[in-house]
Design a protein around this motif. Structure first.
Motif, PDB file in Angstrom:
ATOM      1  N   ARG A  42      -0.510   2.358  -5.342  1.00 34.96           N
ATOM      2  CA  ARG A  42      -0.489   3.179  -4.123  1.00 34.96           C
ATOM      3  C   ARG A  42      -1.567   2.669  -3.182  1.00 34.96           C
ATOM      4  O   ARG A  42      -2.661   2.348  -3.610  1.00 34.96           O
ATOM      5  N   ARG A  43      -1.209   2.638  -1.883  1.00 35.91           N
ATOM      6  CA  ARG A  43      -2.169   2.238  -0.842  1.00 35.91           C
ATOM      7  C   ARG A  43      -1.965   3.136   0.366  1.00 35.91           C
ATOM      8  O   ARG A  43      -0.873   3.654   0.585  1.00 35.91           O
ATOM      9  N   ALA A  44      -3.012   3.249   1.163  1.00 35.71           N
ATOM     10  CA  ALA A  44      -2.901   4.011   2.405  1.00 35.71           C
ATOM     11  C   ALA A  44      -1.899   3.310   3.325  1.00 35.71           C
ATOM     12  O   ALA A  44      -1.863   2.086   3.404  1.00 35.71           O
ATOM     13  N   ASP A  45      -1.104   4.101   3.996  1.00 36.16           N
ATOM     14  CA  ASP A  45      -0.149   3.570   4.963  1.00 36.16           C
ATOM     15  C   ASP A  45      -0.938   3.130   6.197  1.00 36.16           C
ATOM     16  O   ASP A  45      -1.642   3.947   6.798  1.00 36.16           O
ATOM     17  N   PRO A  46      -0.845   1.853   6.585  1.00 30.64           N
ATOM     18  CA  PRO A  46      -1.612   1.393   7.742  1.00 30.64           C
ATOM     19  C   PRO A  46      -1.210   2.071   9.056  1.00 30.64           C
ATOM     20  O   PRO A  46      -2.003   2.125   9.990  1.00 30.64           O
ATOM     21  N   ARG A  47       0.003   2.651   9.104  1.00 30.74           N
ATOM     22  CA  ARG A  47       0.458   3.355  10.305  1.00 30.74           C
ATOM     23  C   ARG A  47      -0.060   4.781  10.374  1.00 30.74           C
ATOM     24  O   ARG A  47      -0.088   5.388  11.426  1.00 30.74           O
ATOM     25  N   ASP A  48      -0.423   5.334   9.211  1.00 28.24           N
ATOM     26  CA  ASP A  48      -0.885   6.717   9.140  1.00 28.24           C
ATOM     27  C   ASP A  48      -1.777   6.838   7.907  1.00 28.24           C
ATOM     28  O   ASP A  48      -1.282   6.917   6.786  1.00 28.24           O
ATOM     29  N   GLY A  49      -3.063   6.848   8.109  1.00 30.41           N
ATOM     30  CA  GLY A  49      -4.019   6.870   7.005  1.00 30.41           C
ATOM     31  C   GLY A  49      -3.909   8.075   6.094  1.00 30.41           C
ATOM     32  O   GLY A  49      -4.427   8.062   4.980  1.00 30.41           O
ATOM     33  N   ARG A  50      -3.226   9.128   6.540  1.00 36.39           N
ATOM     34  CA  ARG A  50      -3.066  10.309   5.684  1.00 36.39           C
ATOM     35  C   ARG A  50      -1.951  10.116   4.659  1.00 36.39           C
ATOM     36  O   ARG A  50      -1.883  10.817   3.665  1.00 36.39           O
ATOM     37  N   ALA A  51      -1.071   9.169   4.917  1.00 35.32           N
ATOM     38  CA  ALA A  51       0.090   8.930   4.048  1.00 35.32           C
ATOM     39  C   ALA A  51      -0.181   7.731   3.139  1.00 35.32           C
ATOM     40  O   ALA A  51      -1.053   6.906   3.413  1.00 35.32           O
ATOM     41  N   THR A  52       0.579   7.654   2.055  1.00 31.08           N
ATOM     42  CA  THR A  52       0.459   6.512   1.154  1.00 31.08           C
ATOM     43  C   THR A  52       1.789   5.792   1.027  1.00 31.08           C
ATOM     44  O   THR A  52       2.847   6.367   1.262  1.00 31.08           O
ATOM     45  N   GLN A  53       1.673   4.550   0.654  1.00 29.49           N
ATOM     46  CA  GLN A  53       2.842   3.729   0.374  1.00 29.49           C
ATOM     47  C   GLN A  53       2.743   3.254  -1.073  1.00 29.49           C
ATOM     48  O   GLN A  53       1.653   3.198  -1.637  1.00 29.49           O
ATOM     49  N   VAL A  54       3.888   2.903  -1.651  1.00 28.81           N
ATOM     50  CA  VAL A  54       3.873   2.250  -2.952  1.00 28.81           C
ATOM     51  C   VAL A  54       4.207   0.779  -2.731  1.00 28.81           C
ATOM     52  O   VAL A  54       5.040   0.428  -1.893  1.00 28.81           O
ATOM     53  N   ILE A  55       3.512  -0.054  -3.485  1.00 31.60           N
ATOM     54  CA  ILE A  55       3.647  -1.502  -3.371  1.00 31.60           C
ATOM     55  C   ILE A  55       3.800  -2.062  -4.773  1.00 31.60           C
ATOM     56  O   ILE A  55       3.071  -1.676  -5.695  1.00 31.60           O
ATOM     57  N   ILE A  56       4.707  -2.984  -4.934  1.00 32.28           N
ATOM     58  CA  ILE A  56       4.929  -3.592  -6.244  1.00 32.28           C
ATOM     59  C   ILE A  56       3.791  -4.567  -6.558  1.00 32.28           C
ATOM     60  O   ILE A  56       3.308  -5.276  -5.675  1.00 32.28           O
TER      61      ILE A  56
END
Length: 138
Positions: free
Chosen positions: A73-87
């Motif tokens: 999991r990483r912070a979404d660069p477009r919205d620091g409050r959201a997270t993204q999953v990355i393989i």
């Protein structure tokens, strides 16, 4: 027709699952990894939408894959409050191996149908999954 479709779907799904059991990934977990590999970083809601799984289920599956070191999991660069999953690299190797065997298994399963009928079946399935026209709309 619906009963036959349901039986066929279960039968084919079971055959695929049996052929892929050595990967120790359920179909939804494998689909999540493969989509992450194909699409790059995504929010859980985006990932769920792409593979047709609810946000809650994707979140649970993703968390398990994070614990296994296959996703992070990483912070979404477009919205620091959201997270993204990355393989991760380990996840990429596992997804690629599963996808390779999945393609072989699918070819075996669908070999019962003459190849000349594959495009018609694919077109019919795409129409059904898109919610094609109902009987009153033709």
């Amino acid at each position: 027709m619906a009963d036959e479709f349901g039986r066929t779907s279960k039968l084919l799904g079971g055959r695929l699952t049996n052929r892929l059991v050595g990967h120790e990934l359920s179909m939804p977990r494998a689909q999540l990894l493969v989509e992450s590999m194909r699409s790059g970083p995504l929010r859980i809601t985006e990932l769920g939408g792409r593979i047709g799984i609810s946000q809650g289920t994707v979140s649970t599956l993703a968390e398990a894959l994070v614990r296994e070191g296959l996703l992070e999991r990483r912070a979404d660069p477009r919205d620091g409050r959201a997270t993204q999953v990355i393989i991760t690299e380990a996840g990429r190797r596992r997804a690629a191996a599963w996808l390779h065997d999945y393609e072989i298994a699918a070819e075996e399963v669908f070999s019962a149908l003459p190849a000349k009928q594959w495009s018609a079946l694919l077109a019919a399935l795409r129409t059904l999954s898109a919610g094609g026209p109902g009987p009153d709309e033709e």
